[in-house]
Design an enzyme around this catalytic site. Structure first.
Site, mmCIF file in Angstrom:
data_model
loop_
_atom_site.group_PDB
_atom_site.id
_atom_site.type_symbol
_atom_site.label_atom_id
_atom_site.label_comp_id
_atom_site.label_asym_id
_atom_site.label_seq_id
_atom_site.Cartn_x
_atom_site.Cartn_y
_atom_site.Cartn_z
ATOM 1 C CG ASP A 117 -2.310 -0.657 1.227
ATOM 2 O OD1 ASP A 117 -2.192 -1.442 -0.121
ATOM 3 O OD2 ASP A 117 -3.187 -1.239 2.116
ATOM 4 C CE1 TYR A 155 3.383 -6.547 3.814
ATOM 5 C CE2 TYR A 155 2.890 -8.927 5.199
ATOM 6 C CZ TYR A 155 2.867 -7.654 3.747
ATOM 7 O OH TYR A 155 2.636 -7.462 2.938
#
Lengths: 267, 267
Positions: free
Chosen positions: A51, A109
Site C-alpha cells: 500500500d 513483515y
C-alpha cells in the site's frame, strides 16, 4: 524468457506498488523503464502488493522479455534508470511456469515503532512514533496468540475481497530495539491491512486497553468492529518473500544443469 | 515579546527554509501556524537559511508576539500543528535586542556519505552515496588546510552576493562512520553552497584526482572554475548554531534572575 527481479524500496513517496491513473507507484517506475527498453508495454507481476507508504526490504516481481540481455546487465540498466528510493538487489532468469504470486508461499513483515519523549523528524515516514509507555511483555503474549491457522476476518479491512480469510501465521512476536520495538510476523499470506490491524491491536494491549486473553474470542467473533484500529503505513516493511524452489529453475539450461552444479560443489 | 525557537527538520520534502511563491518551505509551515494563532501575519527570522533538501539537526528562529502563552505551550501548540518532518525541540523567551541572525556567531555542518557496493533506498534523501573507494586519510589532510581565516571566493557559488568572502573555519575534519564517513565543519559563517563545494573537493581528493597540497593555491586563486563541483544537498545537515549569551537574557525577568539560578546550582 521470464525474468525474476528482487527489489527494495522506501515507500514514503509512492502511492503503493500497483499502477494508478495518476501518481508515482513502484509498478509505474519499472514499466516505464521496460517500455523504453522493449519499445512496447511490458507488464510486471509482483509477489505482493504494498500500500501507499509501505516499504519493502525484499519484494519480487517477474516479467517476460524477448531481449537477450545478461542478468547483471538487467540489474545495471534498471538501477541506472530508477530513482534513489528503489533499488534492484538482483536479477535471475526463471522458467516460464514460475509466477511471482503463485510461487510465493509466505511473507514476513516487520513493523517499526520508535518511542521516547520527542518525535524525530529524521524517522518521519520510516517508523511510527508512539510516545506512551507500553507493556512489551504483554504485547508479546498477545502476539503469540495469533500464531497458527485462524480465520482473520476480524483482523483485516472490511474491503478485503477474497473467498477465504483463513491464513496461517508461523511467527508473530515483538523484538525490542534501540529506540522502541519491532513487530515481526510471518505467514502463508496476509489479508488487506491485516498486519496494520494486528499491530494496532497489540499497541492497545501495550497501553493496557486490551488483554492478550481476548485474542481467541476476537478471532472467533470475526467482527472487525471489535478491533477498530489500523496502524499507519509508515512503520510497515515487507521484509521477506518465501518462494517455491521453482524460482531456482533457470530458463537457460534446465534442472539437471543446476543440480550438477550443486553436486559438484559438494565434492 | 520575542520568542526563540529551536527546531530540527528533515529537508527532503522542502524547497528550503525561505518562503517561496509556491511549494513547501520551513518558513511557510511556521508562518501559517503563527498566522492562525495571531490572526495576522507574523514573520520569523532564522539563524541560517538552508537550501532545498538540506536538513537541520539544530536550527533557530525568532519571532515577536503579543500573545501571553507559556513557553511549554508554544512548543506544544507548534508541534501539534507541524508535519512529522519538522519538530520544535524547545522554546525560550529572549530580550527584544536579540536577533537570530546577528547573534549567531558560528555554525557547524555535518555532511553524511555512505559507501558500499549497493545503493540503499532507505538512505535516499538522507545521505549521499559514493560507491568509489576513497582515501579518507588524504581527505582529512586536505580538510585541515581549510581551518583558519581565508577568502573562500574559490569555494562558494558564484551567485554569492556578500561584500566579504573571508570566513574563519575553526574545525574541518572527516570522521569514519559505520557505513562511510561524515565531514564536520565549524565556522564563523558560511558562503552560499560553501560546505557542498568543500566536501565535493574533498571527495575529489579521496578519489586521487586532487591533492591536499593544492588547497593553499586554490584559496589564493579565488577562482571557482578551478573547483567546479558541488555535492548534492541530501547529505548536508546544519548541526549546531552558536548563539551569543544574549540568547540567555530572558524577556521576563532579567539577567540577575538567571545568574542567581546558576549560582544557586553551584552551591
Amino acid at each position: 524468457m521470464r525474468v525474476l527481479v528482487n527489489i527494495s524500496y522506501q515507500g514514503s513517496q509512492f502511492l503503493g506498488f500497483q499502477i494508478q491513473q495518476h501518481g508515482r507507484t513502484i509498478q509505474q517506475q519499472f514499466e516505464k523503464i521496460l517500455k523504453r527498453m522493449h519499445k512496447h508495454e511490458v507488464r510486471i507481476h509482483p509477489s505482493s502488493r504494498t500500500d501507499r507508504g509501505v516499504h519493502a526490504i525484499e519484494q519480487y516481481f517477474h516479467f517476460d522479455t524477448d531481449l537477450n540481455i545478461p542478468k547483471q546487465q538487467w540489474q545495471y540498466a534498471m538501477n541506472r534508470a530508477l530513482p534513489d528510493d528503489i533499488y534492484v538487489n538482483h536479477v535471475r532468469f526463471v522458467s516460464d511456469d514460475f509466477h511471482c504470486r503463485y510461487d510465493c508461499v509466505g511473507k514476513s513483515y516487520r513493523y517499526k515503532v520508535y518511542q521516547g519523549d520527542h518525535k524525530n523528524p529524521f524517522l518521519c515516514g520510516l517508523q511510527t512514533y508512539i510516545p506512551e509507555k507500553l507493556d512489551i511483555e504483554k504485547m508479546n503474549i498477545a502476539a503469540q496468540y495469533f500464531i497458527g491457522t485462524h480465520d482473520f476476518t476480524g483482523f483485516c479491512s472490511q474491503k478485503t475481497e477474497v473467498e477465504s480469510k483463513v491464513r496461517t501465521l508461523y511467527d508473530s512476536h515483538i523484538e525490542k530495539t534501540e529506540n522502541g520495538f519491532d513487530y515481526i510476523v510471518t505467514g502463508s499470506g496476509f489479508l488487506y491491512n491485516m498486519v496494520r490491524v494486528l499491530i494496532a491491536f497489540l499497541i492497545e494491549v501495550g497501553k493496557g486497553k486490551r488483554q492478550p486473553e481476548e485474542v481467541p474470542h476476537l478471532l472467533n467473533a470475526k467482527d472487525r468492529k471489535q478491533v477498530p484500529f489500523t496502524a499507519p503505513a509508515e512503520g510497515l516493511y515487507l521484509e521477506k518473500i518465501y518462494l517455491t524452489p521453482n524460482a531456482l529453475i533457470q530458463d537457460f539450461g534446465n534442472n539437471i544443469k543446476i543440480h550438477q552444479k550443486k553436486s559438484s560443489q559438494n565434492l
